[in-house]
Design an enzyme around this catalytic site. Structure first.
Site, PDB file in Angstrom:
ATOM      1  N   GLY A   1      14.663  -9.219  -9.273  1.00 28.39           N
ATOM      2  CA  GLY A   1      13.161  -8.667  -9.355  1.00 28.39           C
ATOM      3  C   GLY A   1      12.543  -9.751  -9.922  1.00 28.39           C
TER       4      GLY A   1
ATOM      5  N   LEU B   1       6.910  -7.554 -14.529  1.00 32.63           N
ATOM      6  CA  LEU B   1       7.717  -7.877 -15.551  1.00 32.63           C
ATOM      7  C   LEU B   1       7.958  -9.348 -15.420  1.00 32.63           C
ATOM      8  CD1 LEU B   1       9.243  -6.885 -18.234  1.00 32.63           C
ATOM      9  CD2 LEU B   1      10.991  -6.759 -16.655  1.00 32.63           C
TER      10      LEU B   1
ATOM     11  N   ASP C   1       5.894   5.756 -22.054  1.00 32.80           N
ATOM     12  CA  ASP C   1       5.769   4.396 -21.709  1.00 32.80           C
ATOM     13  C   ASP C   1       6.102   3.499 -23.181  1.00 32.80           C
ATOM     14  OD1 ASP C   1       5.166   1.894 -20.437  1.00 32.80           O
ATOM     15  OD2 ASP C   1       3.141   2.037 -21.030  1.00 32.80           O
TER      16      ASP C   1
ATOM     17  N   HIS D   1       8.746   1.932 -28.170  1.00 36.28           N
ATOM     18  CA  HIS D   1       8.326   1.053 -29.101  1.00 36.28           C
ATOM     19  C   HIS D   1       7.730   1.575 -30.401  1.00 36.28           C
ATOM     20  CE1 HIS D   1       8.053  -1.484 -25.719  1.00 36.28           C
ATOM     21  NE2 HIS D   1       6.996  -1.284 -25.229  1.00 36.28           N
TER      22      HIS D   1
HETATM   23  C1  BG6 Z   1       5.033  -2.171 -22.466  1.00 37.29           C
HETATM   24  C2  BG6 Z   1       4.325  -1.004 -21.796  1.00 37.29           C
HETATM   25  O1  BG6 Z   1       6.433  -1.664 -22.840  1.00 37.29           O
HETATM   26  O2  BG6 Z   1       4.407  -2.351 -23.622  1.00 37.29           O
HETATM   27  C3  BG6 Z   1       2.780  -1.573 -21.477  1.00 37.29           C
HETATM   28  O3  BG6 Z   1       4.743  -0.719 -20.857  1.00 37.29           O
HETATM   29  C4  BG6 Z   1       2.384  -1.940 -23.037  1.00 37.29           C
HETATM   30  O4  BG6 Z   1       2.280  -0.233 -21.115  1.00 37.29           O
HETATM   31  C5  BG6 Z   1       3.002  -3.076 -23.449  1.00 37.29           C
HETATM   32  O5  BG6 Z   1       0.972  -2.239 -22.716  1.00 37.29           O
HETATM   33  C6  BG6 Z   1       2.718  -3.490 -24.842  1.00 37.29           C
HETATM   34  O6  BG6 Z   1       3.225  -4.395 -25.506  1.00 37.29           O
HETATM   35  P1  BG6 Z   1       2.490  -5.458 -26.373  1.00 37.29           P
HETATM   36  O7  BG6 Z   1       3.768  -6.378 -26.738  1.00 37.29           O
HETATM   37  O8  BG6 Z   1       1.408  -6.134 -25.481  1.00 37.29           O
HETATM   38  O9  BG6 Z   1       2.167  -4.708 -27.522  1.00 37.29           O
END
Ligand code: BG6
Length: 477
Positions: A10, A15, A235, A240
């Site tokens: 991919g 990504l 998401d 996170h």
């Molecule tokens: C990604 C999500 O995993 O993390 C996104 O799919 C989000 O929607 C992003 O914007 C946030 O990552 P970072 O590192 O920019 O805070």
């Protein structure tokens, strides 16, 4: 010299464009790409060598909020000398025979595969890699990098974990949540466990509550096809934000090893209690007009929730978590709000009830700061809140702080799984999120540029508290 291959399934994905190719560029610039590495990019469309080189250059020169520093032609050249393109459909067995041949010709003993493609293709990839023997660690290692979200709920995550384990050992599987690769998150462990004075305060005796915010002032952009199926909770919430919570509240690992650190993260995740009645979902006004979004979509672009950790250390300490797109600011932080001692001095003065707050600022204005009360220098007693701060003070155009993808690719090459999720961990995350996701109601509509729907404010206000407005007053460059 035996060589190392990194095959990205991919290479034309969003990504790869936004994160992977820029991270590989940074690694090339910093001398972090092993001399003997070959990077194979795969996508369906046939491309000549020149067309592929042009594609990579284009990606690196396109505007990217994650990669703002200048792109140097000599580094692009160096990177391109490592890159090869191999077109093919991932559900076509003949593609893998070709891949195996290239890897054999390159004498690639150590192999890393990166899944930057659709989850529906995973089983074809695993099965076909096995058929041509590419999952076998005969002469070197084989490692599989797989992006979050792993599955779409607990059931599918278990199935995917099971599928992965049919073809690979757990120590070959690198489940990647890029928040674990963030320097500012990893530093929480150092701050807590390499200093003696803070850790004794991180418990129910001193903490009033905890807030975690991940706000973005932009929308979903061109990612409607993916995002509309997933929503904010899955998401960024399932992964996170739960990891942020785990770093801020886990017990000290017995040693700094993958096994010990992961075990403590898992414990916290397993102790989290989901309260479906304490979750609010929102959608920004105008979301239905976004590309590839169902015009009747009820997908959440915002959520706020309350939870508790079911252990003695944090008994009855409420935790409020919120995240969303098109909010007032782009900011990610964890705030630990301390209790105010009843016997504090100067109680009658303005500001005296401002609590101490420990803020782990993940981004921007990166740092760790402690909000304290100080005396305004003058002849009378007047108080003011101030920040004691450790700041990275990063120039956004430098790349002094490693990008998480850079860090995690380097960790995979090294074989260090400390900042990757294991199967149980991902399942614990889904076990928490599932009851919240399955009871999601129609989202409340909120104005772009706001802090989400008023119902999110009410969620915390019912407890006599309020969301903290993230401050930009500290750690400015
Ligand atoms: C990604 C999500 O995993 O993390 C996104 O799919 C989000 O929607 C992003 O914007 C946030 O990552 P970072 O590192 O920019 O805070």
């Amino acid at each position: 010299m035996k060589s190392l291959s990194l095959t990205i399934f991919g290479i034309t994905s969003n990504l790869a464009q936004i994160k992977l190719i820029p991270a590989l560029y940074d690694m090339a610039e910093k001398g972090l790409l092993p001399e003997n590495i070959e990077i194979l990019g795969n996508a369906r469309t046939p491309m000549s060598k020149d067309e592929f080189a042009h594609y990579i250059e284009n990606v690196l020169h396109s505007p990217n909020i994650h990669h703002t520093h200048p792109v140097k032609p000599e580094i692009v050249k160096k990177l391109l000398s490592k890159f090869h393109y191999i077109s093919g459909h991932l559900d076509d067995p003949s593609f893998y025979a070709g891949l195996a041949k290239i890897l054999r010709l390159n004498r690639s003993a150590d192999k890393i595969f990166y899944l930057a493609t659709y989850p529906e293709l995973y089983h074809h990839i695993f099965e076909n890699l096995q058929k041509v023997g590419l999952n076998k660690q005969t002469k070197g290692f084989v490692r599989m990098m797989i992006e979050k979200p792993v599955g779409n709920d607990l059931k599918s995550a278990k199935e995917l974990n099971q599928l992965l384990l049919t073809y690979f050992e757990e120590n070959q599987i690198y489940r990647l949540d890029h928040y674990l690769g963030k320097e500012t998150l990893q530093n929480i462990l150092t701050f807590r466990f390499s200093n003696g004075i803070f850790e004794p305060l991180i418990n129910k005796d001193y903490i009033n509550h905890i807030q975690i915010t991940a706000a973005e002032d932009f929308g979903i952009g061109a990612r409607g096809g993916y995002y509309d199926q997933v929503g904010a909770l899955k998401d960024v919430g399932q992964n996170h934000q739960l990891q942020m919570l785990a770093f801020a509240t886990m017990d000290a690992p017995s040693e700094f090893s993958s096994r010990a650190v992961t075990a403590q993260r898992i414990k916290i995740l397993q102790d989290l209690i989901p309260f479906p009645t304490k979750a609010v979902f929102g959608q920004y006004e105008g979301y239905h007009q976004e590309k590839n979004v169902d015009p009747n979509s009820n997908t959440d672009t915002f959520y706020a929730l309350k939870t508790y950790i079911q252990n003695d250390r944090f008994k009855d300490v409420p935790i409020y978590i919120r995240a969303g797109k098109k909010l007032a600011q782009t900011v990610t932080e964890i705030s630990i709000i301390f209790k105010n001692p009843a016997n504090r001095l100067l109680k009658h003065l303005d500001c005296s009830d401002e609590p101490n707050v420990l803020i782990y600022r993940i981004q921007p204005n990166e740092g760790i700061v402690l909000k304290i009360l100080t005396k305004i220098p003058w002849h009378e007693n007047k108080l003011q809140p101030e920040y004691m701060q450790y700041c990275y003070r990063v120039d956004p155009h430098s790349h002094y702080i490693p990008d998480p993808y850079e860090r995690l690719i380097a960790d995979t090459i090294r074989g260090d799984q400390t900042f990757f999720n294991d199967a149980k961990e991902v399942e614990a995350q889904w076990a928490f999120t599932d009851p919240l996701a399955s009871t999601r109601k129609k989202p409340y509509i909120y104005k772009p540029g706001s802090w989400g729907p008023k119902e999110a404010d009410e969620l915390i206000e019912k407890d006599g508290r309020a969301w903290l407005e993230p401050s930009m007053d500290f750690c400015r460059i």
